[in-house]
Design an enzyme around this catalytic site. Structure first.
Site, mmCIF file in Angstrom:
data_model
loop_
_atom_site.group_PDB
_atom_site.id
_atom_site.type_symbol
_atom_site.label_atom_id
_atom_site.label_comp_id
_atom_site.label_asym_id
_atom_site.label_seq_id
_atom_site.Cartn_x
_atom_site.Cartn_y
_atom_site.Cartn_z
ATOM 1 N N CYS A 1 0.793 -1.269 -0.030
ATOM 2 C CA CYS A 1 0.198 0.068 0.002
ATOM 3 C C CYS A 1 0.954 1.161 -0.166
ATOM 4 O O CYS A 1 1.482 1.726 1.029
ATOM 5 C CB CYS A 1 -0.870 -0.120 1.159
ATOM 6 N N CYS B 1 -0.302 3.992 2.303
ATOM 7 C CA CYS B 1 -0.288 3.781 3.630
ATOM 8 C C CYS B 1 1.364 4.007 3.948
ATOM 9 O O CYS B 1 1.731 4.674 5.214
ATOM 10 C CB CYS B 1 -0.713 2.543 4.063
ATOM 11 N N ASP B 2 2.213 3.524 3.205
ATOM 12 C CA ASP B 2 3.376 3.398 3.558
ATOM 13 C C ASP B 2 4.514 4.169 2.706
ATOM 14 O O ASP B 2 5.720 4.513 3.128
ATOM 15 C CB ASP B 2 4.087 1.978 3.507
#
Ligand code: NDP
Length: 307
Positions: free
Chosen positions: A134, A137-138
């Site tokens: 992701c 997200c990261d």
């Protein structure tokens, strides 16, 4: 047989948010956590984009908070898997752990989706230590660094262009000689200066002891290997919605995502609602899942009130 007003299947942000709203509306929800209590967020480390956590939060801790909040309003959170559903008549008959049965007046499905992985050993070994599925997200953790993305569809194109805004260099590994992504997305990929596409390349290994240091890819036409220095490795080869249980009972798109009526969480069966990633292949964020979880609880409450 136990009879309940509302069954919630799944324990990610959608399921727990539905539970918080439903419990506060006196629907006495019963929530089955499923195989992976807490859902996909428990596989990530820091969550920095969920509003209300100014210093970020560990994904597992965040899901523990969601659960505690749902239980504070007396949601009955249970271990166990829903193993069969029968939506042909109401109350819906639901099988738990292949032996128990309950009857539910309404059901909210929040079973989420599972990221597909390549299945190579390094991927598991370094998951959370440079390997991610992701970018939103990261990606932030790789600001100013080099990363590799694998995949040739819209997700890969989107993740690679997203990462290119943060990272110094992005290399996209595409296993065929063309991308499956839409022409518009491909155009974005090819117009991004710090994004390089290697066609006909597959991942051989992700290298590094405690974190990703480089990625070795192999050209599947020439067998020539290339090692690309990178701190992050993003797998973007698609997701699989967890909907096998509902096949032939609920309307789904060609990829297995549950179809909901626009602007609601209603499925084709009255009294069955879907929220979170199980019905969303586009946004797939904790906050959007939580939002549709809230919608599902409100939809269920209205449905039950009308009965
Ligand atoms: P797709 O199934 O469309 O694409 C998966 C990609 O990963 C393909 O290029 C596939 O290669 C590649 N792949 C699969 N397995 C491997 C493997 N083992 N090694 C290397 N590569 C692999 O998934 P997406 O998640 O990209 O998209 C799913 C759906 O969601 C699509 O309908 C897409 O259009 C949609 N979507 C829409 C977005 C938007 O509108 N903004 C954003 C993201 C997704 P190959 O082509 O060789 O099979």
């Amino acid at each position: 047989m136990e009879k309940i007003k509302l069954l919630i299947i799944g324990s990610g942000p959608a399921g727990y948010t539905a539970a918080i709203y439903a419990a506060r509306a006196d629907l006495s929800p019963v929530l089955y956590q499923g195989l992976q209590p807490g859902g996909q967020l428990t596989t990530t480390t820091d969550v920095d984009n969920y509003p209300g956590y100014p210093n970020g939060v560990d994904g597992t801790k965040m899901m523990e908070d969601f659960k505690a909040q749902a239980e504070r309003f007396d949601t009955d959170v249970r271990w166990g898997m829903v193993t069969k559903v029968d939506f042909s008549s109401r109350p819906f008959k639901v099988e738990i752990d292949s032996n128990d049965h309950i009857l539910a007046e309404s059901v909210i499905i929040s079973t989420g989706a599972t990221a597909k992985w390549l299945g190579i050993p390094d991927e598991e070994r370094l998951n959370g230590y440079g390997v991610s599925a992701c970018a939103v997200c990261d990606g932030f953790f790789y600001k100013g660094m080099d990363v590799v993305v694998v995949g040739g569809g819209d997700t890969a194109a989107e993740e690679a262009t997203y990462l290119a805004k943060l990272c110094t260099n992005v290399t996209l590994l595409v296993r065929k000689d063309h991308m499956r992504a839409s022409k518009a997305m491909q155009k974005r990929v090819f117009n991004t200066k710090n994004l390089k596409v290697l066609f006909n390349h597959e991942t051989k290994s992700i290298n590094g002891e405690k974190g990703v240091e480089s990625v070795t890819a192999i050209n599947n036409l020439t067998s020539q290997e290339v090692t690309i220095p990178a701190k992050g490795f993003f797998v973007a080869i698609g997701h699989k919605p967890n909907t096998d249980l509902f096949r032939n009972q609920l309307d789904m798109d060609e990829n297995g995502y549950i179809i909901v009526k626009v602007g609601s969480t209603k499925t084709n069966i009255d009294g069955v609602f879907a929220s979170g990633d199980v019905a969303d292949h586009v946004y797939r964020q904790a906050v959007t899942s939580a939002g549709t979880g809230c919608m599902a609880a409100l939809d269920a409450e209205r449905f039950l009130a009308d009965q």
